[in-house]
Design a protein around this motif. Structure first.
Motif, short mmCIF file in Angstrom:
data_model
loop_
_atom_site.label_atom_id
_atom_site.label_comp_id
_atom_site.label_asym_id
_atom_site.label_seq_id
_atom_site.Cartn_x
_atom_site.Cartn_y
_atom_site.Cartn_z
N ILE A 107 1.37 -2.43 3.40
CA ILE A 107 1.48 -2.82 4.81
C ILE A 107 2.21 -4.15 4.93
CG2 ILE A 107 0.16 -3.53 6.85
CD1 ILE A 107 -1.92 -1.41 6.07
N GLY A 108 1.88 -5.10 4.05
CA GLY A 108 2.55 -6.39 4.07
C GLY A 108 4.05 -6.25 3.85
N LYS A 168 -2.91 -2.86 1.21
CA LYS A 168 -2.61 -4.15 1.85
C LYS A 168 -1.21 -4.62 1.49
CE LYS A 168 -4.46 -8.79 2.55
NZ LYS A 168 -5.61 -9.71 2.27
N SER A 169 -0.84 -4.45 0.23
CA SER A 169 0.50 -4.84 -0.20
C SER A 169 1.57 -3.98 0.47
CB SER A 169 0.61 -4.74 -1.72
OG SER A 169 1.91 -5.06 -2.16
N ARG A 197 -8.91 -1.09 7.33
CA ARG A 197 -9.03 -2.24 8.24
C ARG A 197 -8.73 -3.54 7.50
NH1 ARG A 197 -14.87 -3.85 10.02
NH2 ARG A 197 -14.71 -4.77 7.94
N ASP A 198 -9.32 -3.70 6.33
CA ASP A 198 -9.12 -4.93 5.56
C ASP A 198 -7.67 -5.08 5.10
OD1 ASP A 198 -11.80 -5.42 5.90
OD2 ASP A 198 -12.39 -4.81 3.88
N ALA A 199 -6.98 -3.94 4.95
CA ALA A 199 -5.58 -3.97 4.52
C ALA A 199 -4.63 -4.31 5.66
CB ALA A 199 -5.19 -2.63 3.91
N GLY A 200 -5.13 -4.29 6.90
CA GLY A 200 -4.29 -4.63 8.04
C GLY A 200 -3.77 -3.44 8.81
N THR A 207 -1.53 -1.82 -3.84
CA THR A 207 -2.62 -1.66 -2.88
C THR A 207 -2.06 -1.35 -1.50
OG1 THR A 207 -2.65 -4.00 -2.23
CG2 THR A 207 -3.98 -3.37 -4.16
N CYS A 256 -2.96 4.78 9.24
CA CYS A 256 -3.06 5.22 7.85
C CYS A 256 -3.93 6.47 7.72
CB CYS A 256 -3.66 4.10 7.00
SG CYS A 256 -2.71 2.55 7.06
N HIS A 281 3.71 -2.83 -5.42
CA HIS A 281 2.80 -2.67 -4.28
C HIS A 281 1.67 -1.71 -4.67
CE1 HIS A 281 5.71 -4.85 -1.93
NE2 HIS A 281 6.65 -4.00 -2.30
#
Length: 238
Positions: A176-177, A173-174, A204-207, A171, A190, A169
């Protein structure tokens, strides 16, 4: 995505903190993290720790901080406040009294810092409050497990320290996923390492559901025009 700004309560005075809360909201802040200045802020950096010390030099009575917090919320009834308090501060105030104060003034979300055991957390939850859970960027299993069990939001480290990101993981985004794949349903806010509007867009882009901004805004408190401009810049990226 929610923009959450940190407010050093009592610095330089309690009344000025109330007015600063209004300035935050007028400029576009969605939520305010407001602290009880700690007498032993051992997890804070020098900048925040010095502000807490100065606040306590000016006023050391936590009753007056609670009055000020209640005034701020009454002034801004549509703004959500997150209260940050060290365990030692809550124990000094009294767990029951602290919980009652929060319930009476609609302070639902708590960032509990410096816990030595789960006793204070469990009693706050039993009192009807939501206690957040911090998760580092490298997603330690124990922290992930506690986040899954928590009734409050997850405070996820936004930017890793050198060497902290994992191969699985790398990033935000990873990260959060992964938390969502494990079944985490609570909001993920975050913070840590967030200094620019570009960081806000990254979250924001990461969710992420929200972003904490602290010292970048605090350092502008003496220039309200620049502060308001910076808040608007962050909000545009949220």
């Amino acid at each position: 995505m929610k923009l959450i700004l940190y407010l050093s309560n009592g610095y330089p005075t309690i009344e000025s903190s109330i007015e600063m809360a209004r300035t935050y909201v007028d400029a576009g802040c969605d939520m305010i993290e407001m602290d009880f200045p700690s007498k032993d802020p051992f997890l804070e950096g020098d900048f925040i720790a010095r502000r807490m010390a100065k606040a306590l030099e000016a006023e050391c009575d936590y009753d007056k901080y609670m009055v000020g917090m209640a005034k701020a919320h009454a002034l801004l009834p549509d703004t959500k406040f997150i209260l940050m308090a060290y365990e030692s501060t809550i124990l000094e105030i009294g767990i029951g009294r602290f919980g009652g104060f929060c319930r009476e003034n609609d302070f639902e979300d708590i960032i509990l810092v410096g816990s030595s055991t789960d006793e204070v957390k469990d009693r706050l939850i039993a009192a009807g409050l939501k206690v957040s859970c911090y998760v580092q960027f490298n997603l330690p299993e124990e922290e992930v497990r506690r986040a899954l069990e928590s009734n409050g939001f997850t405070y996820l480290q936004a930017v890793p320290a050198p060497g902290q990101a994992t191969r699985e993981h790398p990033t935000l985004k990873s990260c959060i996923g992964y938390l969502r794949s494990r079944g985490l349903e609570n909001a993920i806010y975050c913070g840590v390492g967030v200094h620019s509007p570009q960081d806000a867009q990254m979250v924001r882009d990461a969710g992420g559901d929200g972003i904490f901004v602290g010292s970048t805004i605090l350092r502008l408190h003496d220039d309200k025009l620049a502060l308001a401009d910076k808040i608007r810049e962050f909000k545009e990226r949220c």
